[in-house]
Design an enzyme around this catalytic site. Structure first.
Site, PDB file in Angstrom:
ATOM      1  N   HIS A   1       0.852  -1.200   0.000  1.00  0.00           N
ATOM      2  CA  HIS A   1       0.000   0.000   0.000  1.00  0.00           C
ATOM      3  C   HIS A   1       0.880   1.240   0.000  1.00  0.00           C
ATOM      4  CE1 HIS A   1      -3.240   2.780   1.073  1.00  0.00           C
ATOM      5  NE2 HIS A   1      -4.044   1.824   0.670  1.00  0.00           N
TER       6      HIS A   1
ATOM      7  N   ASP B   1      -7.926  -5.420  -0.142  1.00  0.00           N
ATOM      8  CA  ASP B   1      -8.370  -6.296  -1.236  1.00  0.00           C
ATOM      9  C   ASP B   1      -7.994  -7.753  -1.026  1.00  0.00           C
ATOM     10  OD1 ASP B   1      -7.591  -3.469  -3.072  1.00  0.00           O
ATOM     11  OD2 ASP B   1      -9.609  -4.324  -2.967  1.00  0.00           O
TER      12      ASP B   1
HETATM   13  C1  SDX Z   1      -6.225  -0.019  -3.077  1.00  0.00           C
HETATM   14  O1  SDX Z   1      -4.381   4.441  -2.147  1.00  0.00           O
HETATM   15  C2  SDX Z   1      -5.360   3.850  -1.529  1.00  0.00           C
HETATM   16  O2  SDX Z   1      -5.808   4.242  -0.472  1.00  0.00           O
HETATM   17  C3  SDX Z   1      -5.946   2.664  -2.298  1.00  0.00           C
HETATM   18  C4  SDX Z   1      -6.987   1.837  -1.553  1.00  0.00           C
HETATM   19  C5  SDX Z   1      -8.249   2.599  -1.306  1.00  0.00           C
HETATM   20  O3  SDX Z   1      -8.981   2.236  -0.375  1.00  0.00           O
HETATM   21  O4  SDX Z   1      -8.572   3.493  -2.130  1.00  0.00           O
HETATM   22  O5  SDX Z   1      -6.444   1.401  -0.307  1.00  0.00           O
HETATM   23  C6  SDX Z   1      -7.374   0.614  -2.365  1.00  0.00           C
HETATM   24  O6  SDX Z   1      -5.987   0.304  -4.202  1.00  0.00           O
HETATM   25  C7  SDX Z   1      -5.357  -0.991  -2.332  1.00  0.00           C
HETATM   26  C8  SDX Z   1      -4.154  -1.502  -3.184  1.00  0.00           C
HETATM   27  C9  SDX Z   1      -4.652  -2.583  -4.142  1.00  0.00           C
HETATM   28  N1  SDX Z   1      -3.558  -2.984  -5.072  1.00  0.00           N
HETATM   29  C10 SDX Z   1      -2.913  -4.124  -4.951  1.00  0.00           C
HETATM   30  O7  SDX Z   1      -3.091  -4.935  -4.046  1.00  0.00           O
HETATM   31  C11 SDX Z   1      -1.929  -4.389  -6.088  1.00  0.00           C
HETATM   32  C12 SDX Z   1      -0.604  -4.930  -5.522  1.00  0.00           C
HETATM   33  N2  SDX Z   1       0.064  -3.853  -4.785  1.00  0.00           N
HETATM   34  C13 SDX Z   1       1.075  -3.095  -5.485  1.00  0.00           C
HETATM   35  O8  SDX Z   1       0.933  -2.977  -6.856  1.00  0.00           O
HETATM   36  C14 SDX Z   1       1.495  -1.842  -4.726  1.00  0.00           C
HETATM   37  O9  SDX Z   1       1.774  -2.224  -3.445  1.00  0.00           O
HETATM   38  C15 SDX Z   1       0.554  -0.643  -4.693  1.00  0.00           C
HETATM   39  C16 SDX Z   1       0.104  -0.256  -6.053  1.00  0.00           C
HETATM   40  C17 SDX Z   1      -0.631  -0.905  -3.828  1.00  0.00           C
HETATM   41  C18 SDX Z   1       1.330   0.522  -4.069  1.00  0.00           C
HETATM   42  O10 SDX Z   1       2.337   0.827  -4.962  1.00  0.00           O
HETATM   43  P1  SDX Z   1       3.467   1.940  -4.619  1.00  0.00           P
HETATM   44  O11 SDX Z   1       3.167   2.648  -3.360  1.00  0.00           O
HETATM   45  O12 SDX Z   1       3.669   2.756  -5.860  1.00  0.00           O
HETATM   46  O13 SDX Z   1       4.727   1.079  -4.337  1.00  0.00           O
HETATM   47  P2  SDX Z   1       5.757   0.576  -5.440  1.00  0.00           P
HETATM   48  O14 SDX Z   1       5.026  -0.052  -6.566  1.00  0.00           O
HETATM   49  O15 SDX Z   1       6.705   1.695  -5.740  1.00  0.00           O
HETATM   50  O16 SDX Z   1       6.516  -0.581  -4.641  1.00  0.00           O
HETATM   51  C19 SDX Z   1       7.542  -0.266  -3.702  1.00  0.00           C
HETATM   52  C20 SDX Z   1       8.402  -1.529  -3.651  1.00  0.00           C
HETATM   53  C21 SDX Z   1       8.862  -1.999  -5.041  1.00  0.00           C
HETATM   54  O17 SDX Z   1      10.075  -2.703  -4.878  1.00  0.00           O
HETATM   55  P3  SDX Z   1      11.495  -1.922  -5.147  1.00  0.00           P
HETATM   56  O18 SDX Z   1      11.512  -1.611  -6.660  1.00  0.00           O
HETATM   57  O19 SDX Z   1      11.454  -0.639  -4.312  1.00  0.00           O
HETATM   58  O20 SDX Z   1      12.542  -2.890  -4.734  1.00  0.00           O
HETATM   59  O21 SDX Z   1       7.619  -2.614  -3.117  1.00  0.00           O
HETATM   60  C22 SDX Z   1       7.464  -3.630  -4.119  1.00  0.00           C
HETATM   61  C23 SDX Z   1       7.797  -2.994  -5.444  1.00  0.00           C
HETATM   62  O22 SDX Z   1       8.280  -3.966  -6.363  1.00  0.00           O
HETATM   63  N3  SDX Z   1       6.058  -4.065  -4.069  1.00  0.00           N
HETATM   64  C24 SDX Z   1       5.647  -5.319  -4.246  1.00  0.00           C
HETATM   65  C25 SDX Z   1       4.249  -5.283  -4.086  1.00  0.00           C
HETATM   66  N4  SDX Z   1       3.869  -4.041  -3.826  1.00  0.00           N
HETATM   67  C26 SDX Z   1       4.981  -3.282  -3.823  1.00  0.00           C
HETATM   68  N5  SDX Z   1       6.325  -6.470  -4.513  1.00  0.00           N
HETATM   69  C27 SDX Z   1       5.567  -7.594  -4.633  1.00  0.00           C
HETATM   70  N6  SDX Z   1       4.218  -7.641  -4.486  1.00  0.00           N
HETATM   71  C28 SDX Z   1       3.535  -6.507  -4.204  1.00  0.00           C
HETATM   72  N7  SDX Z   1       2.203  -6.549  -4.053  1.00  0.00           N
END
Ligand code: SDX
Length: 426
Positions: A304, A361
């Site tokens: 998140h 989720d």
């Molecule tokens: C919702 O914003 C809100 O409030 C949203 C929400 C709401 O109520 O409105 O809470 C609802 O959208 C919840 C999130 C649902 N999405 C997912 O579950 C999809 C999987 N999650 C990721 O795609 C990610 O965690 C996000 C999109 C939720 C957040 O992305 P960020 O903040 O842009 O973080 P990032 O992609 O820059 O990741 C930071 C690091 C990365 O690694 P590094 O390159 O720094 O080494 O964390 C890793 C990412 O690769 N990472 C993950 C991961 N999520 C982040 N690695 C593996 N699996 C994951 N799920």
């Protein structure tokens, strides 16, 4: 006493005011930065940028706190109704009994949709995703109510129409996609009961309203009702800032929520859990893939932008999974896979180092499966829950005396100036 930060650059310095929120959050107000320095800031994804002042929802990502208008979401999930929470978000306080009754009457009186809307649904390809249909239909709704939302009365009736009709439209898309007759809302049912009845009642077999299912939907929608400046809410504010009508602004929020990184994750989690099961149920392998930078696979429902600890909503959703499935005598093998995946991930150094925890989720899809919602409708249910939050946030922006059109800047990295060359000379 006003606080400032000093920005020093090229031997010069400027003072920028600090802003402190009611929970002690601090921000640097850079609204004078470009005028004073010619500089802008750069923050892709706006991870460090506040877009507004807001009194609707407070989140603390480090402590896992979520409050609507100051009330902890845990207390609302325990004691409130969705309708009461909608009123709280939009009006800023809990209603008294008369206000809640009046609100209920207004929602019931506006819960039908124009019969001409049915033709739009029937001409949609049968396999169209319900989120695409919902976004289009909410935009289409404006054609049936062309008056401008300029006066308070028009704004209020528009907000009520959306809250009352979008739920009906969501159930309509499900019924029509199955070639079944539409079921109309009933004034004798609660907001949540009505939705389940419109989804599952039929002339062949009356829908058996189960208390556990109604309660699960109530909690699901309360937990999804608002979440400060997430992607879809920011879309509603951004689109609304052009002074477009509220239907179009909400339609843009639905479109943003559809994305698998956002609201579409609840459907993606179920698809991921199913794929893991079909691939032999190897959760360890899934976690390894999620860590691998060369593998596009991510653990859906994990991570998140704000929560760097367990999403407080996910805790409630996980507990509700156990209680709901037990009370409805349902076993769902996907829940076992989800639990195993969570247990492995929470101990995995990569997930620990990256502060990756289950978000709302991760378990919500299992709750929706248990009450019979088809997977491709999961994000529609999220949208129905988030609708009051979008409306409240839009309303807060329109009430801002300094409401400006949102128009971010950029840093250009393309070609420098060169002259046009006619085709015969190239
Ligand atoms: C919702 O914003 C809100 O409030 C949203 C929400 C709401 O109520 O409105 O809470 C609802 O959208 C919840 C999130 C649902 N999405 C997912 O579950 C999809 C999987 N999650 C990721 O795609 C990610 O965690 C996000 C999109 C939720 C957040 O992305 P960020 O903040 O842009 O973080 P990032 O992609 O820059 O990741 C930071 C690091 C990365 O690694 P590094 O390159 O720094 O080494 O964390 C890793 C990412 O690769 N990472 C993950 C991961 N999520 C982040 N690695 C593996 N699996 C994951 N799920």
């Amino acid at each position: 006493m006003d606080e400032f930060v000093t920005l020093t650059y090229n031997g010069k310095e400027i003072m920028l005011p600090m802003v402190t929120g009611s929970e002690g959050e601090k921000a640097i107000d850079i609204s004078s930065l470009r005028a004073e320095t010619g500089f802008i800031t750069l923050d892709p994804g706006y991870a460090n940028t506040g877009s507004c002042l807001s009194s609707i929802t407070f989140m603390d990502g480090e402590k896992g706190i979520l409050r609507y208008r100051g009330i902890p979401v845990e207390q609302l999930a325990e004691h409130s109704t969705f309708k009461e929470t909608v009123y709280l978000l939009i009006n800023g306080r809990l209603p008294d009994r008369d206000e809640l009754t009046q609100f209920s009457v207004m929602l019931n009186d506006n819960s039908l949709v124009h019969t001409d809307l049915k033709a739009f649904y029937q001409n949609y390809p049968r396999r169209a995703h319900p989120m695409g249909i919902l976004s289009s239909m909410v935009n289409t709704l404006k054609a049936f109510y062309p008056t401008l939302e300029t006066v308070e009365e028009e704004i209020n009736i528009t907000m009520t129409r959306l809250l009352a009709k979008v739920r009906t439209m969501a159930a309509m898309s499900y019924k029509i996609s199955r070639g079944h007759e539409i079921v109309f809302p009933r004034a004798d049912l609660t907001y949540c009961e009505n939705f389940l009845n419109m989804m599952f009642d039929s002339p062949v077999k009356s829908y058996e309203m189960k208390r556990e299912a109604v309660n699960a939907l109530r909690v699901f929608w309360i937990l999804h009702a608002d979440h400060e400046q997430n992607c879809s809410t920011s879309a509603v504010r951004m689109v609304g800032s052009a002074r477009v009508n509220l239907y179009a602004a909400i339609s843009s929020g639905i479109a943003a929520l559809w994305g698998p990184l956002h609201g579409g994750a609840n459907q993606a989690v179920i698809e991921m859990l199913t794929n893991i099961q079909n691939d032999g149920g190897n959760c360890q392998k899934a976690v390894q893939r999620a860590r691998d930078k060369n593998d596009p696979f991510r653990l859906m429902g994990f991570g998140h932008r704000v929560y760097k600890t367990y999403d407080p909503r996910a805790k409630i959703m996980k507990k509700m999974c156990d209680e709901l499935l037990e009370s409805m005598h349902i076993t769902d093998p996907l829940l076992d896979t989800a639990r195993e995946l969570e247990e492995i991930a929470l101990k995995d150094p990569y997930f620990v180092d990256h502060n990756l925890y289950p978000n709302i989720d991760f378990y919500s899809g299992i709750v929706l499966r248990a009450i019979g919602i088809p997977t491709n409708m999961f994000t529609v249910l999220f949208a129905l829950g988030r609708l009051p939050g979008w409306i409240a946030q839009w309303r807060e922006s329109t009430d801002d005396p300094h409401w400006k059109i949102s128009r971010p800047r950029q840093i250009y990295t393309g070609s420098q100036k060169y002259d046009y060359v006619p085709i015969h000379a190239r």
